[in-house]
Design a protein around this motif. Structure first.
Motif, PDB file in Angstrom:
ATOM      1  N   GLU A   8       8.968  57.033  30.931  1.00  0.00           N
ATOM      2  CA  GLU A   8       7.832  56.461  30.216  1.00  0.00           C
ATOM      3  C   GLU A   8       6.747  57.491  29.939  1.00  0.00           C
ATOM      4  O   GLU A   8       5.972  57.342  28.987  1.00  0.00           O
ATOM      5  N   GLY A   9       6.684  58.552  30.751  1.00  0.00           N
ATOM      6  CA  GLY A   9       5.651  59.565  30.571  1.00  0.00           C
ATOM      7  C   GLY A   9       6.098  60.777  29.771  1.00  0.00           C
ATOM      8  O   GLY A   9       5.375  61.761  29.655  1.00  0.00           O
ATOM      9  N   LEU A  10       7.314  60.697  29.183  1.00  0.00           N
ATOM     10  CA  LEU A  10       7.856  61.857  28.481  1.00  0.00           C
ATOM     11  C   LEU A  10       7.004  62.262  27.286  1.00  0.00           C
ATOM     12  O   LEU A  10       6.722  63.449  27.070  1.00  0.00           O
ATOM     13  N   GLU A  11       6.575  61.301  26.483  1.00  0.00           N
ATOM     14  CA  GLU A  11       5.795  61.621  25.289  1.00  0.00           C
ATOM     15  C   GLU A  11       4.497  62.330  25.666  1.00  0.00           C
ATOM     16  O   GLU A  11       4.121  63.330  25.044  1.00  0.00           O
ATOM     17  N   ALA A  12       3.824  61.827  26.685  1.00  0.00           N
ATOM     18  CA  ALA A  12       2.580  62.458  27.126  1.00  0.00           C
ATOM     19  C   ALA A  12       2.841  63.858  27.667  1.00  0.00           C
ATOM     20  O   ALA A  12       2.050  64.786  27.445  1.00  0.00           O
ATOM     21  N   ARG A 393       3.125  51.211  29.663  1.00  0.00           N
ATOM     22  CA  ARG A 393       2.639  51.687  28.358  1.00  0.00           C
ATOM     23  C   ARG A 393       1.656  52.826  28.509  1.00  0.00           C
ATOM     24  O   ARG A 393       1.469  53.617  27.602  1.00  0.00           O
ATOM     25  N   GLY A 394       0.981  52.872  29.665  1.00  0.00           N
ATOM     26  CA  GLY A 394      -0.096  53.841  29.838  1.00  0.00           C
ATOM     27  C   GLY A 394      -1.311  53.466  29.020  1.00  0.00           C
ATOM     28  O   GLY A 394      -2.105  54.316  28.626  1.00  0.00           O
ATOM     29  N   SER A 395      -1.489  52.150  28.799  1.00  0.00           N
ATOM     30  CA  SER A 395      -2.594  51.686  27.973  1.00  0.00           C
ATOM     31  C   SER A 395      -2.919  50.256  28.342  1.00  0.00           C
ATOM     32  O   SER A 395      -2.025  49.441  28.593  1.00  0.00           O
ATOM     33  N   ALA A 396      -4.218  49.924  28.349  1.00  0.00           N
ATOM     34  CA  ALA A 396      -4.655  48.566  28.656  1.00  0.00           C
ATOM     35  C   ALA A 396      -4.587  47.652  27.447  1.00  0.00           C
ATOM     36  O   ALA A 396      -4.772  46.452  27.556  1.00  0.00           O
TER      37      ALA A 396
END
Length: 397
Positions: A8-12, A393-396
């Motif tokens: 899930e954190g690959l894009e970041a 998602r890493g987002s609220a």
């Protein structure tokens, strides 16, 4: 210093090192090993697929003796990244023998991103960008969890309103207990319980999505006439073969659940060689019966039937490996709320003390890629689910 990076954190992670934005899809195809189990493959095909998978850099496992073709059919376990599978499929497309084309079709379907939905008879569509939470409302005097029993109509409507306000996407109405060892009620009594309840909920909440929990075709028809949208059949149309006719004629979606026997005797039917595989194959076959009658995939939902003809270990395996049901192209429902397996895991606590265990199963459903959970406690489960979804998602937002 070394940091682990999750999928899930690959894009970041790519952005943080200054990688070109166009490279993300390329690296995403290489970021995760995806295991697949191909069932009932002709042995020559299994040997060919294994060699081709090894050639593209992936891996494959076949049974001992497969190389000599001692058995006519075998299962094969594939281990590869999305990149490996894409190259493998190109190779298999050139091999029209030994049943390889069907294996390729199954593999390609599993790899193709699908936006699953459920289309109601009136044209409304349930989408699953977020986990859908189904709230349980039992108009019964004997359901296993006393907190789910709502015999009074005024209380039923009020509790349904609280569930909807808390985020319930579906209200599930049941008129007969299916707890282990329970006796059946007759169809007339079941309809006497559920039809007025559904009519009252439809009047009070015109936009609500309502499910009728029944294995009787007559009850399903009466419930749909009263305002129900979805049929939730614990017998997957085994108890009443006319249920398939109801689905075809009403265009109502159906939840197909795995069970052996009846609630009265189901716990005497817990013998499996591979519970996950057998449940998955059974549900795929039941769905196929509907597909052959022209019912589309957006009218079918699969439920592994936790605590229905399974022991504690088998239930835990089904929840752990719930992902096995997600490769067929149908939404998947997990219904484990406050069930006995959670009591066993938590040291024998009663149903009233299984909320935390229930929430854990709802979160596992997210990790497995399921689309819906059926719960008694809507607000608590919705809060936990939305929190985990935000984390992933890493987002609220």
């Amino acid at each position: 210093m070394l940091l682990k990076v999750n999928r899930e954190g690959l894009e970041a992670a790519l952005a943080s090192i200054g990688a070109h934005a166009d490279s993300l899809p390329i690296f995403a195809h290489k970021a995760e090993i995806i295991p697949f189990k191909l069932l009932g493959v002709r042995t020559p095909a299994a040997n060919i697929i294994k060699q081709e998978m090894l050639a593209v850099g992936g891996d494959a496992v076949t049974p001992v003796g497969a190389v000599t073709c001692a058995a006519k059919y075998v299962d094969i376990l594939l281990l590869g990244t999305l990149k490996h599978y894409k190259v493998l499929l190109k190779k298999l497309a050139q091999m029209p023998y030994f049943g390889i084309p069907q294996a390729a079709i199954d593999l390609e379907m599993a790899l193709t991103p699908q936006k699953l939905c459920t289309t109601l008879a009136d044209g409304r569509v349930l989408t699953y960008e977020k986990m859908c939470v189904m709230g349980i409302l039992n108009v019964t005097p004997d359901s296993f969890y006393e907190g789910s029993r709502v015999p009074a109509m005024e209380e039923l409507v009020e509790r349904a309103g609280r569930m909807l306000a808390a985020g319930a996407g579906v209200l599930d109405i049941g008129g007969e207990s299916a707890r282990p060892g329970s006796d059946r009620v007759d169809g007339e009594e079941e309809r006497r319980r559920v039809v007025p309840a559904i009519a009252a909920l439809r009047k009070a909440y015109p936009d609500a999505v309502i499910s009728i929990d029944t294995y009787r075709a007559d009850t399903a028809e009466a419930a749909i006439t009263a305002g129900a949208d979805i049929i939730n059949d614990i017998s997957a149309m085994e108890a009443d073969p006319r249920m398939a006719d109801v689905v075809v004629t009403t265009k109502a979606p159906i939840i197909l659940m795995h069970m052996r026997g009846t609630p009265k005797n189901m716990q005497q039917n817990c013998e499996y060689k591979d519970v996950v595989q057998e449940v998955a194959v059974y549900l795929a076959q039941r769905a196929q019966l509907l597909r052959e009658r022209g019912v589309s995939a957006d009218k079918i939902i699969l439920d592994p039937g936790i605590c229905f003809a399974k022991n504690v270990e088998q239930n835990l395996l089904l929840m752990r490996d719930l992902k096995a049901l997600t490769s067929f192209g149908y939404p998947v429902l997990l219904a484990a709320s406050r069930k006995s397996t959670l009591g066993a895991v938590l040291g024998g606590v009663p149903a009233e003390q299984r909320l935390e265990g229930t929430i854990a199963t709802s979160l596992q459903a997210i990790y497995a890629g399921a689309q819906m959970v059926r719960v008694h406690d809507v607000e608590e489960n919705v809060r936990a689910i939305r929190t985990l979804e935000a984390i992933l998602r890493g987002s609220a937002e």
